[in-house]
Design a protein around this motif. Structure first.
Motif, PDB file in Angstrom:
ATOM      1  N   UNK A  91       0.962  -1.300   0.074  1.00  0.00           N
ATOM      2  CA  UNK A  91       0.008   0.066   0.060  1.00  0.00           C
ATOM      3  C   UNK A  91       0.727   1.318  -0.035  1.00  0.00           C
ATOM      4  N   UNK A  92       2.141   1.300   0.845  1.00  0.00           N
ATOM      5  CA  UNK A  92       3.007   2.409   0.709  1.00  0.00           C
ATOM      6  C   UNK A  92       3.364   2.388  -0.386  1.00  0.00           C
ATOM      7  N   UNK A  93       4.239   1.638  -1.152  1.00  0.00           N
ATOM      8  CA  UNK A  93       4.792   1.330  -2.262  1.00  0.00           C
ATOM      9  C   UNK A  93       4.094   1.914  -3.453  1.00  0.00           C
ATOM     10  N   UNK A  94       2.913   1.412  -3.465  1.00  0.00           N
ATOM     11  CA  UNK A  94       1.852   1.901  -4.556  1.00  0.00           C
ATOM     12  C   UNK A  94       1.656   3.495  -4.512  1.00  0.00           C
ATOM     13  N   UNK A 117      -3.894  16.680   2.898  1.00  0.00           N
ATOM     14  CA  UNK A 117      -2.917  16.199   2.461  1.00  0.00           C
ATOM     15  C   UNK A 117      -3.549  15.185   1.518  1.00  0.00           C
ATOM     16  N   UNK A 118      -3.368  15.435   0.240  1.00  0.00           N
ATOM     17  CA  UNK A 118      -4.062  14.275  -0.388  1.00  0.00           C
ATOM     18  C   UNK A 118      -3.243  13.114  -0.594  1.00  0.00           C
ATOM     19  N   UNK A 119      -1.742  13.286  -0.270  1.00  0.00           N
ATOM     20  CA  UNK A 119      -1.055  11.919  -0.252  1.00  0.00           C
ATOM     21  C   UNK A 119      -1.249  11.093   0.817  1.00  0.00           C
ATOM     22  N   UNK A 120      -1.566  11.715   1.864  1.00  0.00           N
ATOM     23  CA  UNK A 120      -2.081  10.975   3.145  1.00  0.00           C
ATOM     24  C   UNK A 120      -3.339  10.201   2.885  1.00  0.00           C
ATOM     25  N   UNK A 121      -4.188  10.951   2.306  1.00  0.00           N
ATOM     26  CA  UNK A 121      -5.468  10.490   2.200  1.00  0.00           C
ATOM     27  C   UNK A 121      -5.474   9.513   1.335  1.00  0.00           C
ATOM     28  N   UNK A 122      -4.721   9.169   0.135  1.00  0.00           N
ATOM     29  CA  UNK A 122      -4.437   8.249  -0.582  1.00  0.00           C
ATOM     30  C   UNK A 122      -4.019   6.939  -0.162  1.00  0.00           C
ATOM     31  N   UNK A 123      -2.891   7.257   0.865  1.00  0.00           N
ATOM     32  CA  UNK A 123      -2.192   6.048   1.411  1.00  0.00           C
ATOM     33  C   UNK A 123      -3.421   5.559   2.391  1.00  0.00           C
ATOM     34  N   UNK A 124      -4.120   6.455   3.217  1.00  0.00           N
ATOM     35  CA  UNK A 124      -5.298   5.941   4.052  1.00  0.00           C
ATOM     36  C   UNK A 124      -6.421   5.035   3.414  1.00  0.00           C
ATOM     37  N   UNK A 125      -6.716   5.289   2.153  1.00  0.00           N
ATOM     38  CA  UNK A 125      -7.495   4.407   1.457  1.00  0.00           C
ATOM     39  C   UNK A 125      -6.897   2.955   0.969  1.00  0.00           C
ATOM     40  N   UNK A 126      -5.617   3.215   0.636  1.00  0.00           N
ATOM     41  CA  UNK A 126      -4.917   2.083  -0.016  1.00  0.00           C
ATOM     42  C   UNK A 126      -4.717   1.163   1.385  1.00  0.00           C
ATOM     43  N   UNK A 127      -4.536   1.762   2.596  1.00  0.00           N
ATOM     44  CA  UNK A 127      -4.247   1.067   3.671  1.00  0.00           C
ATOM     45  C   UNK A 127      -5.537   0.236   3.872  1.00  0.00           C
ATOM     46  N   UNK A 128      -6.565   0.710   4.065  1.00  0.00           N
ATOM     47  CA  UNK A 128      -8.001   0.021   4.172  1.00  0.00           C
ATOM     48  C   UNK A 128      -8.170  -0.771   3.237  1.00  0.00           C
TER      49      UNK A 128
END
Lengths: 273, 278
Positions: free
Chosen positions: B72-75, B168-179
């Motif tokens: 998720x982080x790498x993506x 912070x769009x990056x952190x939101x994207x990371x949040x969703x990918x982690x979910x």
């Protein structure tokens, strides 16, 4: 005993041919962002191939029919308002795979077939497979050569091409069908995962080195063939799955290209990213 | 109709699907709206090496979890980088991680059966412990989604606006990918990769045919998954028992979901009218 009798020699020849195919078509996949569709096509050939082998017709034919259904299905579904291509591709991908799995499960020898479909069995390619791949390579190269100009125009400026009177929809279908034939030819020999990575990774790496289509195509073919040969060598040396080691080499090339092209000065490119 | 589910293993399989329906309904709506179909497909494949390493170390669950979080982080990093287009980056990461898994498995003797069970899961041999793990992860996913829902929605429909508003769009994207990654981890071992991909993509795509409203889509998606799970399990039971056709339960559930999607296409056309263009 001729040179072709050795399984490793045949595998080497197949890897070179498949690498050329993948490199050629990969450029278009990367430029047009068709990676997900490629993935879906590899999964969709699965039920086609299984059904063909149950009925007893040519496996290649089954794959082409199933792939065609998916390519046209994605095109049709994504025209609906509120459905985009990505969701439609996802639905068809899981449908195709589930259908294939259900068909395989009705036969015996279940897991063996399945894993050879996933990772390929490059060491069992016969002269017949080699001939098919070679013929497909010639045809695909010819098609891409003839359609190079319009495809390039559409790839970089779709609206402009449409305005200039290029039949955009028709060329899209030409490209999709070419991609599909490549996938169907590659999957039985090299497996789904390897097919996707050989198509996408070398072309993506080539894209980093050059922004022009011709050098990019040449580099992409060189990278694809190179990673095929290196992967095969690693596989025979350390006794690991051939398909997996080839795709790891292709990834490594991309991973090396990334920082390498960053160091190289790029005056042509504006500093806005 | 209920009789097969009085058997413990059928009841457990249904319980697992109902649990997954609760999380896949809401999450699939986000996957649909953000067009993350390819990302979720990638996540299901990249968990594989984690499962293999975890299996060797005796910590299967932890292995899958670590692999999912790393991916998720790498993506998120790769797609934010912008040097390679995000679909190509996703495809390469997917194949690379999956290949690592295959290399690891190919050194073992039970190669093919391992691969098969990873792809199709063992829906009928779900243990109470796995159900408990799924339940815990489901709660975590729902809480994470509830916390981020407003910001994620904002980012989905107006990325520039969200950035301007200070998100912070990056952190939101990371949040969703982690979910999404957590959903995959919760589901993959019990139900296999193909079913997870289908559960993450199809419910929202089918619900979109019926409604444009997100809340309605969430509920419809959840109901669809439960219905498809019940019908699929029943179909696979009937086919195997009464007709002697070996129909794997995971495939049956997916095929029912796809059928529902196809059946709903005319509903969409009727509702909006074919004359209306984009």
């Amino acid at each position: 005993m001729s040179w072709w009798d050795d399984a490793l020699h045949r595998a080497t020849a197949e890897v070179i041919l498949a690498g050329c195919l993948a490199g050629l078509v990969g450029v278009h996949v990367v430029l047009r962002r068709l990676s997900f569709l490629t993935m879906a096509l590899t999964h969709a050939t699965f039920p086609g191939v299984v059904a063909a082998s149950i009925i007893g017709v040519n496996i290649l034919l089954g794959g082409i029919v199933a792939g065609g259904v998916v390519a046209l299905g994605v095109a049709a579904l994504s025209r609906r308002r509120g459905q985009d291509a990505s969701a439609a591709t996802g639905v068809l991908l899981s449908a195709g795979f589930a259908l294939g799995a259900a068909l395989v499960a009705t036969q015996s020898g279940f897991s063996r077939d399945l894993s050879s479909f996933l990772v390929g069995s490059i060491l069992t390619v016969g002269p017949q497979d080699l001939l098919t791949t070679a013929v497909v390579l010639v045809v695909v190269a010819a098609v891409l050569l003839v359609s190079a100009r319009p495809l390039q125009l559409i790839g970089f400026d779709r609206a402009g091409a449409e305005a200039a009177g290029v039949p955009v929809g028709r060329w899209d279908i030409v490209l999709l069908l070419t991609l599909e034939v490549v996938v169907v030819t590659m999957v039985p020999a090299v497996g789904t995962i390897l097919a996707v990575s050989l198509i996408v990774a070398p072309a993506a790496a080539a894209r980093l080195w050059s922004g022009r289509v011709v050098p990019m195509t040449v580099l992409s073919v060189v990278f694809a063939v190179g990673s095929g040969l290196a992967g095969l060598w690693i596989s025979s040396r350390w006794n690991v799955a051939a398909g997996a080691s080839i795709s790891l080499v292709a990834t490594a090339i991309l991973a090396v290209s990334w920082p390498a092209t960053r160091i190289r000065p790029r005056p042509a490119r504006p500093a806005t990213t | 109709m209920i009789e097969p589910f009085t058997l413990p293993f059928m009841a457990r399989a249904l319980a697992e699907i109902v649990l997954l329906a609760l999380i896949c309904g809401p999450v699939s709506v986000f996957v649909f709206a953000r067009r993350l179909s390819f990302t979720s497909d990638a996540l299901t494949h990249t968990v594989f090496p984690g499962v293999v390493i975890g299996f060797m170390a005796g910590q299967l669950f932890a292995g899958a979890l670590v692999a999912a979080i790393v991916t998720a982080v790498a993506l998120t990093l790769l797609t934010a980088g912008g040097r390679v287009s995000d679909d190509a980056a996703t495809a390469v990461l997917l194949t690379a991680m999956f290949s690592i898994g295959v290399v690891l498995v190919s050194r073992r003797s039970s190669y093919t059966s391992d691969l098969t069970s990873f792809l199709f899961g063992r829906l009928l041999t779900v243990t109470p412990r796995q159900i408990a793990e799924t339940a815990v992860l489901a709660v975590v996913v729902l809480i994470a989604l509830a916390i981020g829902a407003r910001a994620l929605l904002f980012r989905t429909f107006d990325p520039a606006g969200a950035q301007a508003a200070g998100y912070r769009v990056f952190w939101l994207d990371l949040w969703l990918n982690l979910i999404v990654a957590l959903v995959v981890v919760a589901a993959v071992r019990a139900v296999g990769t193909i079913l997870v991909v289908a559960l993450l993509i199809i419910p929202a795509a089918a619900a979109r045919m019926v409604s444009d409203r997100l809340a309605v889509m969430v509920v419809t998606g959840t109901v669809l998954v439960v219905a498809a799970g019940y019908t699929g399990l029943l179909a696979s039971w009937t086919a195997s028992l009464h007709y002697g056709v070996a129909l794997t339960s995971a495939s049956a559930v997916v095929l029912v979901l796809v059928a529902v999607y196809l059946v709903l296409i005319p509903v969409r056309i009727l509702r909006t009218g074919p004359a209306r263009r984009t």
